[in-house]
Design a protein around this motif. Structure first.
Motif, mmCIF file in Angstrom:
data_model
loop_
_atom_site.group_PDB
_atom_site.id
_atom_site.type_symbol
_atom_site.label_atom_id
_atom_site.label_comp_id
_atom_site.label_asym_id
_atom_site.label_seq_id
_atom_site.Cartn_x
_atom_site.Cartn_y
_atom_site.Cartn_z
ATOM 1 N N CYS A 21 38.763 91.929 67.140
ATOM 2 C CA CYS A 21 37.935 92.332 68.183
ATOM 3 C C CYS A 21 36.893 93.393 67.994
ATOM 4 O O CYS A 21 35.845 93.604 68.869
ATOM 5 N N PRO A 54 42.655 90.713 74.302
ATOM 6 C CA PRO A 54 43.860 90.201 74.639
ATOM 7 C C PRO A 54 44.693 91.373 75.025
ATOM 8 O O PRO A 54 44.770 92.379 74.797
ATOM 9 N N GLY A 55 45.853 90.769 75.769
ATOM 10 C CA GLY A 55 47.145 91.649 76.183
ATOM 11 C C GLY A 55 46.658 92.265 77.488
ATOM 12 O O GLY A 55 47.509 93.289 78.023
ATOM 13 N N ARG A 61 41.805 94.024 83.497
ATOM 14 C CA ARG A 61 40.608 93.837 82.976
ATOM 15 C C ARG A 61 39.352 94.165 84.088
ATOM 16 O O ARG A 61 38.668 94.582 83.596
#
Length: 148
Positions: A21, A54-55, A61
């Motif tokens: 990422c 991710p996660g 977010r």
């Protein structure tokens, strides 16, 4: 190499950003450095797409995007640069630490709202007494009148 964000408020287990990422770019740093400054790419630019991280659940977010809003490029890219060291390796470490601290601070929940309070009767009385004393002090500074 993965970016590890230490546990803190909002991320009790911490966060691991996979190396896939992260995008690292290197360029020549400005400033002093002698002859080596024109030949070595010691400045590091670290880039992360926060919308594809991710996660994270949607709430985290959204908190991340809203708190990092002014820093984001095109509303999704977080870019951190480091050029304070002469060695590229040190600048890479500095950029990763800066990115981790930004993510940790952005994922922290907002503080609880302030509960307004009223001043106590004693503090109000002390304030008014001080104003009265100050007024009396200033009143004694007037010019004497010619009546006397």
């Amino acid at each position: 190499m993965d970016l590890v964000v230490a546990p803190g408020p909002g991320i009790p287990q911490g966060l691991v950003v996979p190396a896939t990422c992260l995008v690292e770019r290197f360029s020549r740093a400005s400033g002093p450095g002698g002859q080596g400054v024109n030949t070595t790419d010691s400045r590091v630019e670290l880039e992360l797409d926060v919308t594809a991280l991710p996660g994270l659940d949607e709430a985290r977010r959204g908190r991340l995007v809203s708190s990092l809003g002014p820093r984001l490029v095109d509303g999704r890219l977080l870019v951190v640069t480091a050029s304070e060291h002469r060695q590229q390796r040190h600048n890479r470490i500095a950029a990763r630490e800066r990115m981790a601290s930004l993510l940790r601070a952005a994922l922290a929940p907002p503080p609880p709202p302030r509960r307004p309070t009223r001043p106590t009767r004693g503090s109000t009385q002390r304030r008014l007494d001080a104003k009265r004393r100050r007024s009396d002090t200033k009143a004694t500074r007037t010019r004497p009148t010619s009546e006397g």
